[in-house]
Design a protein around this motif. Sequence first.
Motif, short mmCIF file in Angstrom:
data_model
loop_
_atom_site.label_atom_id
_atom_site.label_comp_id
_atom_site.label_asym_id
_atom_site.label_seq_id
_atom_site.Cartn_x
_atom_site.Cartn_y
_atom_site.Cartn_z
N LEU A 283 -2.85 -13.74 -10.14
CA LEU A 283 -2.60 -11.91 -10.38
C LEU A 283 -1.93 -11.64 -11.02
O LEU A 283 -2.37 -10.50 -11.52
CB LEU A 283 -1.63 -11.51 -8.79
CG LEU A 283 -1.51 -10.34 -8.14
CD1 LEU A 283 -2.81 -9.80 -7.79
CD2 LEU A 283 -0.72 -9.84 -6.89
N GLY A 284 -0.68 -12.30 -11.88
CA GLY A 284 0.07 -11.53 -13.33
C GLY A 284 -1.20 -11.49 -14.26
O GLY A 284 -0.54 -10.94 -15.00
N SER A 285 -1.71 -12.57 -14.43
CA SER A 285 -3.33 -12.04 -14.77
C SER A 285 -3.98 -10.56 -15.06
O SER A 285 -4.00 -10.47 -15.96
CB SER A 285 -3.73 -14.20 -15.19
OG SER A 285 -3.55 -14.71 -15.83
N LEU B 67 -0.68 -18.88 -17.71
CA LEU B 67 -1.15 -17.40 -17.98
C LEU B 67 -2.32 -17.54 -19.30
O LEU B 67 -3.02 -16.63 -19.25
CB LEU B 67 -0.16 -16.30 -18.84
CG LEU B 67 0.67 -15.65 -17.30
CD1 LEU B 67 2.32 -14.87 -17.54
CD2 LEU B 67 -0.22 -15.44 -16.32
N TYR B 68 -1.83 -18.24 -20.21
CA TYR B 68 -2.76 -18.67 -21.63
C TYR B 68 -3.68 -18.92 -20.70
O TYR B 68 -4.35 -18.61 -20.92
CB TYR B 68 -1.82 -19.43 -22.63
CG TYR B 68 -2.91 -19.27 -23.38
CD1 TYR B 68 -2.64 -19.22 -24.66
CD2 TYR B 68 -2.72 -21.13 -23.95
CE1 TYR B 68 -3.55 -18.72 -25.51
CE2 TYR B 68 -3.85 -20.61 -24.66
CZ TYR B 68 -4.39 -20.27 -25.50
OH TYR B 68 -4.90 -20.79 -26.61
N LEU B 69 -3.58 -19.91 -20.48
CA LEU B 69 -4.87 -20.56 -19.70
C LEU B 69 -5.76 -19.42 -19.22
O LEU B 69 -7.25 -19.53 -19.07
CB LEU B 69 -4.67 -21.59 -18.91
CG LEU B 69 -5.86 -22.11 -17.79
CD1 LEU B 69 -7.55 -23.41 -18.80
CD2 LEU B 69 -5.54 -23.53 -17.14
N VAL C 124 -13.87 -27.97 -24.17
CA VAL C 124 -14.60 -26.38 -24.47
C VAL C 124 -13.88 -24.76 -24.63
O VAL C 124 -13.60 -24.44 -25.02
CB VAL C 124 -16.10 -26.08 -24.16
CG1 VAL C 124 -16.51 -25.03 -24.21
CG2 VAL C 124 -16.57 -27.43 -24.34
N LEU C 125 -13.10 -25.44 -23.04
CA LEU C 125 -11.83 -23.89 -22.88
C LEU C 125 -10.72 -24.03 -23.83
O LEU C 125 -10.22 -23.01 -24.19
CB LEU C 125 -11.64 -24.25 -21.36
CG LEU C 125 -10.21 -23.25 -20.81
CD1 LEU C 125 -11.02 -21.46 -21.00
CD2 LEU C 125 -10.34 -23.63 -18.94
N ALA C 126 -9.99 -25.18 -23.25
CA ALA C 126 -8.92 -25.06 -24.61
C ALA C 126 -9.39 -24.74 -26.33
O ALA C 126 -8.28 -23.80 -26.70
CB ALA C 126 -8.37 -26.95 -24.65
N ALA C 127 -10.00 -25.03 -26.42
CA ALA C 127 -10.24 -24.36 -28.12
C ALA C 127 -10.49 -22.85 -28.80
O ALA C 127 -10.49 -22.48 -29.35
CB ALA C 127 -11.71 -25.22 -28.35
N SER C 128 -11.64 -22.75 -27.41
CA SER C 128 -12.35 -20.52 -27.54
C SER C 128 -11.15 -19.87 -26.81
O SER C 128 -11.04 -18.99 -27.32
CB SER C 128 -13.29 -21.46 -26.09
OG SER C 128 -13.23 -21.14 -25.67
N ASN C 129 -9.87 -20.68 -26.35
CA ASN C 129 -8.98 -19.49 -25.54
C ASN C 129 -8.12 -18.84 -26.70
O ASN C 129 -7.84 -17.76 -26.52
CB ASN C 129 -7.71 -20.10 -24.52
CG ASN C 129 -7.42 -19.82 -23.62
OD1 ASN C 129 -8.31 -18.39 -23.43
ND2 ASN C 129 -5.80 -19.60 -23.60
N MET C 130 -8.04 -20.07 -27.61
CA MET C 130 -6.46 -18.99 -29.11
C MET C 130 -7.39 -18.25 -29.34
O MET C 130 -6.68 -17.11 -29.31
CB MET C 130 -6.59 -20.20 -30.03
CG MET C 130 -6.03 -20.13 -31.27
SD MET C 130 -5.49 -21.23 -32.29
CE MET C 130 -4.61 -22.06 -31.66
N VAL D 69 3.75 -19.97 -27.59
CA VAL D 69 3.91 -21.38 -26.40
C VAL D 69 2.59 -21.48 -25.44
O VAL D 69 2.77 -22.69 -25.33
CB VAL D 69 5.27 -20.57 -25.40
CG1 VAL D 69 5.29 -20.75 -24.79
CG2 VAL D 69 5.91 -19.53 -26.29
N GLY D 70 1.47 -20.57 -25.30
CA GLY D 70 0.03 -21.34 -24.27
C GLY D 70 -0.20 -22.68 -25.25
O GLY D 70 -0.52 -23.25 -24.71
#
Length: 503
Positions: A66-68, A233-235, A384-390, A440-441
């Motif tokens: 919900l915060g996101s 939240l970053y994720l 895939v997710l971790a690399a693209s999120n930044m 941080v994330g």
Amino acid sequence: MTIPNQPELAMSREFAVADVDEPTLLKTMHWYDGFVMALSNPGFIIATLGYTTGALGALGALAVWLGSMVIAVLQNKIYTEPATMFPEHSGGIAMYAFEGWRSRFSLAGPMSAIGYWAGWSSVLAIFGLTTGGLIQAQWFSDATWSVSDGIHLDLPRVIAIMLILGLWAINSLGVKPVKIMGYFTGGLLFIPLVLFMIVPFFLSDYSASNLTWGLEGADGSMGSTIQLVLAWLYLNAWSAYGIEVCATFAPEYHDTESDTKKALIRSAMFCLAVYALLPLSLGGAVSQSDQGAAPLGFYATLLHREIGSVGSNIVVVFMIGSFVLAMNAASAGGARTLYGMSKSGMTIKWFGHINKHNVPNRGMYVDVAVNILAVLFLPTTVAVLAASNMGYVLCHIFALSAVLLLRKDRPGLARPLKLSTPWLWVAGVLVVFNIALLAVGATSFSITGYGGWGEVFVGLGLLMVGCLLYAYRRVVEDKGSFSLRDKHPSTLVLEVRPETAAA
């Protein structure tokens, strides 16, 4: 065709206006067509909520999801101003970042655009594999064959590749098939949404005792808890922030100003309700341990309790439809981002091509190739997710701050939906927050169980590729010079065929 104001017209020599005889984007969409594209977001939370609840408990999952989404809703409101300032720009929020930052840091544009593209394009691989895994678990549980000799191949990966190719074929035929696919899969989505958001509250074994709180740091201190919250939240930003996809289609709405605003705001409010109810309804009906043990499989168990085994099989098909909807939106949005990058001078000219169906097909070629390689060579969807999120979060930082910079640097530009002063303060706060989220994330990603420093370096590598393509475009293709400060504001105009506006 939109005509730039006179002071900017004099400085537009290096940016070409689209030729009227060249195939162009068509104005064939209404606000509700963009709303349907944003229905991919409920699919995002359906696919990942079990993992979050398993790690944080139902109330912890509610807090971060919900915060996101609250953050995403505020951002969508802020994006209504630049969306109507640059109605001719295809590519969404990355284009706002480019316009706001180019005179101060020209690489902000290509970094934002490649980050935005990577964030959306990765949906194809992630949800292709998720759909393949769900199909295998539901109907082909005995098909456990696999190949792992240089490449990774099994039934879920074969299904993922078939879906990627199928959606490419549909999207290549124009906006109309994309809309038909969106309405079909979006309609299917509402059935599982009702079964997951509403019905669980009325089950006899729904229990508030299942609503547990596990959002605490490893050592229980305030610092470690804040770190954990920011990491999640970053994720979640990868999925919640995605409601801005409505802005990507701004040049293709019948009434760009009205339809863009309606699509952004209404999709945001709908998704806010979904993100608020799902963790509570599912959390009370299925325990934290059961969701953690089977992050996708628990849906089938819950559906069997609600509607029996036959109905469960049918609704799983509808769930798959929601995942296909997400892939459909990603394919359409990612290709338009690369097209907009090329037309704005941020990447090579090769991407600035539209096929006979008025679709930027070359961007789709790249999406298909990159995602099939990811399916074949990456062991899980995690990388895939971790690399693209930044890059995706960085794009939002640049886009939000661009709204403030454009107010300062180019106050004379028309702003049909001008934000009031309090909203500018909100934009500033969100910029600072997202910077903290990224800092941080990205460096604490491993505490969520979804990646580590290797993915951080892959994300940085993607940003570097965007910068190199921009430099090549400026120096080699445009025969110009590369500078970190571009003094010339863009007056890019993408021709939109008016005869189709009433279609």
